[in-house]
Design an enzyme around this catalytic site. Structure first.
Site, PDB file in Angstrom:
ATOM      1  N   CYS A   1      -5.861 -16.990   5.002  1.00 53.69           N
ATOM      2  CA  CYS A   1      -6.254 -16.726   3.435  1.00 53.69           C
ATOM      3  C   CYS A   1      -7.340 -16.716   3.353  1.00 53.69           C
ATOM      4  O   CYS A   1      -7.946 -16.114   3.565  1.00 53.69           O
ATOM      5  CB  CYS A   1      -5.629 -18.176   3.067  1.00 53.69           C
ATOM      6  SG  CYS A   1      -6.913 -19.522   2.626  1.00 53.69           S
TER       7      CYS A   1
ATOM      8  N   ARG B   1      -4.786 -22.781   1.473  1.00 58.14           N
ATOM      9  CA  ARG B   1      -3.764 -22.704   1.930  1.00 58.14           C
ATOM     10  C   ARG B   1      -3.798 -22.301   3.914  1.00 58.14           C
ATOM     11  O   ARG B   1      -3.420 -22.730   4.627  1.00 58.14           O
ATOM     12  CB  ARG B   1      -3.388 -20.765   2.030  1.00 58.14           C
ATOM     13  CG  ARG B   1      -2.775 -21.544   0.179  1.00 58.14           C
ATOM     14  CD  ARG B   1      -2.318 -19.586   0.098  1.00 58.14           C
ATOM     15  NE  ARG B   1      -3.673 -18.937  -0.508  1.00 58.14           N
ATOM     16  CZ  ARG B   1      -3.594 -17.701  -0.498  1.00 58.14           C
ATOM     17  NH1 ARG B   1      -2.375 -16.898  -0.326  1.00 58.14           N
ATOM     18  NH2 ARG B   1      -4.409 -16.393   0.277  1.00 58.14           N
TER      19      ARG B   1
ATOM     20  N   ASP C   1      -1.286 -18.823  -3.788  1.00 59.03           N
ATOM     21  CA  ASP C   1      -3.017 -19.516  -3.583  1.00 59.03           C
ATOM     22  C   ASP C   1      -2.876 -20.162  -5.160  1.00 59.03           C
ATOM     23  O   ASP C   1      -2.796 -19.966  -6.358  1.00 59.03           O
ATOM     24  CB  ASP C   1      -3.818 -18.504  -4.043  1.00 59.03           C
ATOM     25  CG  ASP C   1      -5.434 -18.719  -3.811  1.00 59.03           C
ATOM     26  OD1 ASP C   1      -5.373 -20.194  -3.886  1.00 59.03           O
ATOM     27  OD2 ASP C   1      -6.114 -18.469  -3.937  1.00 59.03           O
TER      28      ASP C   1
END
Length: 157
Positions: free
Chosen positions: A4, A10, A126
């Site tokens: 990520c 994440r 996100d």
């Protein structure tokens, strides 16, 4: 390998979830899992405290994990590089070796490719700038993708 933007929300969540699933299925000696971020801003830091809290409520301990930056040589270390969104995909592909090496290179895939419950969603949002609901949604989506990914991995192992 999960990737990520900063490796604090994440991708470490995906690493923790996948580690738990792999261990639960007795495959921890056969499947190596890691995560990284595109940027270097958080290298050496633990995952975001909010992600650690929400993950812990589901039984995942992310506290031992530390952020690291994605490197070009990760293409030779992993079979799959799993990105959380399209921007991550483009960033990873920019780091791909331009000349194929003699070694096998990782296949770059998107987490959305493994969604079952979240089919039709294009990416894992996100949660960094949002509230609790964003962390819960990200975890729901990552759990969904990791469970389906494990099914694919079991066919290969």
């Amino acid at each position: 390998m999960f990737v990520c933007l900063g490796n604090i929300c994440r991708s470490p969540a995906a690493e923790g979830i996948m580690r738990a699933l792999v261990e639960e299925h007795g495959l921890d000696d056969e499947i190596y899992i890691d995560s990284a971020g595109i940027g270097s801003w958080h290298v050496g830091e633990q995952p975001d405290r909010r992600m650690r809290k929400h993950a812990a409520q589901r039984g995942y301990d992310l506290s031992p994990l530390r952020a690291r930056q994605f490197q070009s040589d990760d293409f030779e270390k992993f079979d799959w590089i799993v990105v959380m969104d399209e921007e991550n995909y483009q960033d990873v592909m920019r780091k791909a070796p331009s000349i194929p090496s003699h070694n096998k290179q990782a296949q770059v895939v998107r987490m959305k490719d493994f969604f079952n419950r979240f089919k039709g969603q294009d990416y894992v949002p996100d949660p960094y700038y949002g509230g609790s609901e964003g962390f819960e949604l990200a975890l729901d989506m990552i759990e969904d993708g990791c469970k389906e990914m494990l099914k694919s991995l079991q066919q290969e192992v």
